[in-house]
Design a protein around this motif. Structure first.
Motif, PDB file in Angstrom:
ATOM      1  N   GLY A   8      -7.340   5.002 -10.648  1.00  0.00           N
ATOM      2  CA  GLY A   8      -8.730   5.338 -10.936  1.00  0.00           C
ATOM      3  C   GLY A   8      -9.474   4.188 -11.604  1.00  0.00           C
ATOM      4  N   MET A   9      -8.790   3.477 -12.488  1.00  0.00           N
ATOM      5  CA  MET A   9      -9.414   2.339 -13.156  1.00  0.00           C
ATOM      6  C   MET A   9      -9.709   1.217 -12.158  1.00  0.00           C
ATOM      7  N   ILE A  10      -8.786   0.947 -11.262  1.00  0.00           N
ATOM      8  CA  ILE A  10      -8.995  -0.091 -10.244  1.00  0.00           C
ATOM      9  C   ILE A  10     -10.155   0.303  -9.337  1.00  0.00           C
ATOM     10  N   ARG A  11     -10.198   1.570  -8.948  1.00  0.00           N
ATOM     11  CA  ARG A  11     -11.304   2.041  -8.089  1.00  0.00           C
ATOM     12  C   ARG A  11     -12.646   1.917  -8.799  1.00  0.00           C
ATOM     13  N   LEU A  12     -12.676   2.274 -10.084  1.00  0.00           N
ATOM     14  CA  LEU A  12     -13.914   2.157 -10.861  1.00  0.00           C
ATOM     15  C   LEU A  12     -14.347   0.696 -10.973  1.00  0.00           C
ATOM     16  N   CYS A  70      -6.455  -0.115  -3.482  1.00  0.00           N
ATOM     17  CA  CYS A  70      -6.619   0.054  -4.931  1.00  0.00           C
ATOM     18  C   CYS A  70      -5.356   0.666  -5.550  1.00  0.00           C
ATOM     19  N   ALA A  71      -4.753   1.630  -4.872  1.00  0.00           N
ATOM     20  CA  ALA A  71      -3.519   2.233  -5.378  1.00  0.00           C
ATOM     21  C   ALA A  71      -2.400   1.204  -5.425  1.00  0.00           C
ATOM     22  N   GLY A  72      -2.321   0.331  -4.433  1.00  0.00           N
ATOM     23  CA  GLY A  72      -1.302  -0.714  -4.422  1.00  0.00           C
ATOM     24  C   GLY A  72      -1.515  -1.736  -5.519  1.00  0.00           C
ATOM     25  N   LEU A  73      -2.759  -2.138  -5.742  1.00  0.00           N
ATOM     26  CA  LEU A  73      -3.064  -3.074  -6.826  1.00  0.00           C
ATOM     27  C   LEU A  73      -2.749  -2.453  -8.183  1.00  0.00           C
ATOM     28  N   ALA A  74      -3.094  -1.175  -8.354  1.00  0.00           N
ATOM     29  CA  ALA A  74      -2.814  -0.490  -9.609  1.00  0.00           C
ATOM     30  C   ALA A  74      -1.310  -0.408  -9.859  1.00  0.00           C
ATOM     31  N   ARG A 127       0.863  -1.183   0.000  1.00  0.00           N
ATOM     32  CA  ARG A 127       0.000   0.000   0.000  1.00  0.00           C
ATOM     33  C   ARG A 127       0.896   1.228   0.000  1.00  0.00           C
ATOM     34  N   PRO A 128       0.934   1.976  -1.117  1.00  0.00           N
ATOM     35  CA  PRO A 128       1.845   3.119  -1.208  1.00  0.00           C
ATOM     36  C   PRO A 128       1.431   4.282  -0.315  1.00  0.00           C
ATOM     37  N   ARG A 129       2.393   5.115   0.021  1.00  0.00           N
ATOM     38  CA  ARG A 129       2.111   6.312   0.827  1.00  0.00           C
ATOM     39  C   ARG A 129       1.418   7.374  -0.031  1.00  0.00           C
ATOM     40  N   GLU A 130       1.771   7.451  -1.311  1.00  0.00           N
ATOM     41  CA  GLU A 130       1.216   8.455  -2.223  1.00  0.00           C
ATOM     42  C   GLU A 130       0.072   7.850  -3.027  1.00  0.00           C
ATOM     43  N   GLY A 131      -0.943   8.632  -3.292  1.00  0.00           N
ATOM     44  CA  GLY A 131      -2.038   8.205  -4.148  1.00  0.00           C
ATOM     45  C   GLY A 131      -3.150   7.447  -3.441  1.00  0.00           C
ATOM     46  N   ARG A 132      -3.131   7.428  -2.135  1.00  0.00           N
ATOM     47  CA  ARG A 132      -4.183   6.745  -1.382  1.00  0.00           C
ATOM     48  C   ARG A 132      -5.453   7.581  -1.384  1.00  0.00           C
ATOM     49  N   MET A 133      -6.577   6.874  -1.342  1.00  0.00           N
ATOM     50  CA  MET A 133      -7.844   7.579  -1.107  1.00  0.00           C
ATOM     51  C   MET A 133      -8.410   7.154   0.234  1.00  0.00           C
TER      52      MET A 133
END
Length: 65
Positions: free
Chosen positions: A30-34, A18-22, A7-13
């Motif tokens: 954004g695509m993973i979240r969608l 989702c940011a880590g998977l992306a 799970r990255p420090r940057e780009g979390r919501m």
């Protein structure tokens, strides 16, 4: 770019799952979240999988490279 599942420090919501998977699979967060939001329309255990990944995926700052 990290190829580990973290799970990255940057780009979390929220939790960074989702940011880590992306980041791991080379897609946009954004695509993973969608895709995750759309999957909630289907019956299944998506929320449980998200919670399990949140628990199992380490934070980026805790992983030694």
């Amino acid at each position: 770019m990290s190829r580990k599942l973290v799970r990255p420090r940057e780009g979390r919501m929220f939790a960074g799952v989702c940011a880590g998977l992306a980041q791991r699979f080379g897609m946009s967060a954004g695509m993973i979240r969608l895709l995750f939001l759309l999957s909630l329309l289907l019956p299944g255990t998506q929320v449980i999988v998200y919670l399990v990944l949140w628990i199992l995926m380490p934070n980026e700052d805790r992983v030694r490279y």
